[in-house]
Write a protein that holds these residues in place. Structure first.
Motif, PDB file in Angstrom:
ATOM      1  N   SER A  58       0.878  -1.243   0.010  1.00 24.36           N
ATOM      2  CA  SER A  58       0.098   0.019  -0.040  1.00 24.36           C
ATOM      3  C   SER A  58       0.991   1.146   0.018  1.00 24.36           C
ATOM      4  O   SER A  58       2.005   1.251   0.409  1.00 24.36           O
ATOM      5  CB  SER A  58      -0.842   0.067   1.369  1.00 24.36           C
ATOM      6  N   SER A  59       0.197   2.490  -0.210  1.00 26.11           N
ATOM      7  CA  SER A  59       1.208   3.574  -0.455  1.00 26.11           C
ATOM      8  C   SER A  59       1.614   4.257   1.052  1.00 26.11           C
ATOM      9  O   SER A  59       2.606   4.441   1.283  1.00 26.11           O
ATOM     10  CB  SER A  59       0.372   4.616  -0.985  1.00 26.11           C
ATOM     11  N   GLY A  60       0.707   3.679   2.000  1.00 27.80           N
ATOM     12  CA  GLY A  60       1.119   3.890   3.461  1.00 27.80           C
ATOM     13  C   GLY A  60       2.288   3.205   3.946  1.00 27.80           C
ATOM     14  O   GLY A  60       3.065   3.491   4.676  1.00 27.80           O
ATOM     15  N   GLN A  61       2.283   1.859   3.490  1.00 25.63           N
ATOM     16  CA  GLN A  61       3.308   1.048   3.961  1.00 25.63           C
ATOM     17  C   GLN A  61       4.694   1.394   2.983  1.00 25.63           C
ATOM     18  O   GLN A  61       5.746   1.489   3.886  1.00 25.63           O
ATOM     19  CB  GLN A  61       3.103  -0.411   3.427  1.00 25.63           C
ATOM     20  N   LEU A  62       4.581   1.776   1.981  1.00 23.62           N
ATOM     21  CA  LEU A  62       5.753   2.385   1.223  1.00 23.62           C
ATOM     22  C   LEU A  62       6.203   3.419   1.575  1.00 23.62           C
ATOM     23  O   LEU A  62       7.599   3.858   1.699  1.00 23.62           O
ATOM     24  CB  LEU A  62       5.366   2.496  -0.495  1.00 23.62           C
ATOM     25  N   ALA A  63       5.374   4.684   2.179  1.00 21.43           N
ATOM     26  CA  ALA A  63       5.746   5.800   2.480  1.00 21.43           C
ATOM     27  C   ALA A  63       6.426   5.633   3.856  1.00 21.43           C
ATOM     28  O   ALA A  63       7.195   6.114   4.141  1.00 21.43           O
ATOM     29  CB  ALA A  63       4.256   6.586   2.674  1.00 21.43           C
ATOM     30  N   ALA A  64       5.969   4.649   4.758  1.00 24.63           N
ATOM     31  CA  ALA A  64       6.512   4.441   6.047  1.00 24.63           C
ATOM     32  C   ALA A  64       8.148   3.917   5.724  1.00 24.63           C
ATOM     33  O   ALA A  64       8.842   4.443   6.535  1.00 24.63           O
ATOM     34  CB  ALA A  64       5.848   3.268   6.577  1.00 24.63           C
ATOM     35  N   GLU A  65       8.179   2.934   4.797  1.00 22.66           N
ATOM     36  CA  GLU A  65       9.558   2.530   4.392  1.00 22.66           C
ATOM     37  C   GLU A  65      10.447   3.709   3.811  1.00 22.66           C
ATOM     38  O   GLU A  65      11.760   3.729   4.095  1.00 22.66           O
ATOM     39  CB  GLU A  65       9.471   1.310   3.295  1.00 22.66           C
ATOM     40  N   LEU A  66       9.664   4.517   3.196  1.00 24.06           N
ATOM     41  CA  LEU A  66      10.620   5.848   2.565  1.00 24.06           C
ATOM     42  C   LEU A  66      11.211   6.477   3.672  1.00 24.06           C
ATOM     43  O   LEU A  66      12.255   7.021   3.662  1.00 24.06           O
ATOM     44  CB  LEU A  66       9.854   6.426   1.523  1.00 24.06           C
ATOM     45  N   LYS A  67      10.170   6.856   4.595  1.00 29.91           N
ATOM     46  CA  LYS A  67      10.482   7.637   5.896  1.00 29.91           C
ATOM     47  C   LYS A  67      11.727   7.106   6.720  1.00 29.91           C
ATOM     48  O   LYS A  67      12.543   7.982   7.018  1.00 29.91           O
ATOM     49  CB  LYS A  67       9.239   7.814   6.674  1.00 29.91           C
ATOM     50  N   THR A  68      11.623   5.725   6.623  1.00 29.53           N
ATOM     51  CA  THR A  68      12.781   5.299   7.567  1.00 29.53           C
ATOM     52  C   THR A  68      14.016   5.198   6.666  1.00 29.53           C
ATOM     53  O   THR A  68      15.143   5.273   7.399  1.00 29.53           O
ATOM     54  CB  THR A  68      12.443   3.723   7.734  1.00 29.53           C
ATOM     55  N   ALA A  69      14.138   5.293   5.472  1.00 35.82           N
ATOM     56  CA  ALA A  69      15.094   5.641   4.524  1.00 35.82           C
ATOM     57  C   ALA A  69      15.535   7.184   4.474  1.00 35.82           C
ATOM     58  O   ALA A  69      16.530   7.341   3.803  1.00 35.82           O
ATOM     59  CB  ALA A  69      15.113   5.163   3.111  1.00 35.82           C
ATOM     60  N   GLY A  70      15.035   8.063   5.131  1.00 33.15           N
ATOM     61  CA  GLY A  70      15.176   9.418   4.997  1.00 33.15           C
ATOM     62  C   GLY A  70      14.606  10.159   4.007  1.00 33.15           C
ATOM     63  O   GLY A  70      14.819  11.379   3.714  1.00 33.15           O
ATOM     64  N   VAL A  71      13.482   9.667   3.396  1.00 33.81           N
ATOM     65  CA  VAL A  71      12.698  10.395   2.480  1.00 33.81           C
ATOM     66  C   VAL A  71      11.394  10.650   2.910  1.00 33.81           C
ATOM     67  O   VAL A  71      10.420   9.791   3.071  1.00 33.81           O
ATOM     68  CB  VAL A  71      12.530   9.549   1.112  1.00 33.81           C
ATOM     69  N   PRO A  72      10.845  11.848   3.426  1.00 33.69           N
ATOM     70  CA  PRO A  72       9.777  12.205   4.385  1.00 33.69           C
ATOM     71  C   PRO A  72       8.658  12.518   3.107  1.00 33.69           C
ATOM     72  O   PRO A  72       8.511  13.762   2.703  1.00 33.69           O
ATOM     73  CB  PRO A  72      10.067  13.670   5.010  1.00 33.69           C
ATOM     74  N   VAL A  73       7.735  11.479   2.932  1.00 30.32           N
ATOM     75  CA  VAL A  73       6.690  11.790   2.052  1.00 30.32           C
ATOM     76  C   VAL A  73       5.416  11.194   2.418  1.00 30.32           C
ATOM     77  O   VAL A  73       5.659  10.071   3.402  1.00 30.32           O
ATOM     78  CB  VAL A  73       7.061  11.002   0.696  1.00 30.32           C
ATOM     79  N   SER A  74       4.425  11.748   2.516  1.00 30.55           N
ATOM     80  CA  SER A  74       3.172  11.148   3.019  1.00 30.55           C
ATOM     81  C   SER A  74       2.477  10.307   2.202  1.00 30.55           C
ATOM     82  O   SER A  74       2.848  10.233   0.881  1.00 30.55           O
ATOM     83  CB  SER A  74       2.263  12.384   3.272  1.00 30.55           C
TER      84      SER A  74
END
Length: 136
Positions: A58-74
């Motif tokens: 889901s977009s929520g799961q992908l966004a959470a993974e991106l946030k942990t990698a340093g990419v702040p995206v909602s």
């Protein structure tokens, strides 16, 4: 209240040689970069993100993974990027098909002719409520 600009007075004071030199210097440099958007930032990851999304992430799961990698995206912004990327296949062909479909539906609409019966509201004394067909 806006005052009028006196361009004649400005032209008299303006140092055209200095301005020409400044514009020449600007022509040699790269223009300032425009502000980057989330879509610009995610563009190098586009195919991998689309593949994961199609796989069921889901977009929520992908966004959470991106946030942990340093990419702040909602999740909403990521979902917007994904839908834009999915729908951006061949944009010109889709617009052409859309135009052709509009033309086809516009030309296939039936036209009312005088030989067709017209429906008018019954206001007669026959006691029947509703619409009544009459020949023209």
């Amino acid at each position: 209240m806006n005052t009028r600009i006196d361009y004649a007075q400005i032209a008299a004071k303006l140092d055209y040689t200095a301005l020409d030199k400044k514009l020449s210097q600007l022509a040699e440099r790269e223009p300032p970069k425009k502000r980057r958007t989330a879509e610009d930032l995610l563009e190098p990851l586009r195919e991998k993100l689309l593949a994961l999304y199609r796989k069921g992430w889901s977009s929520g799961q992908l966004a959470a993974e991106l946030k942990t990698a340093g990419v702040p995206v909602s999740p909403a912004r990521l979902r917007d990027c994904l839908s834009r990327w999915i729908g951006s296949g061949n944009k010109a062909a889709r617009q052409r098909v859309r135009r052709l479909n509009k033309r086809a539906t516009a030309s296939s609409k039936p036209t009312v002719t005088a030989s067709q019966p017209a429906r008018i509201k019954s206001g007669h004394d026959d006691g029947q409520p509703g619409l009544k067909l009459t020949e023209r």
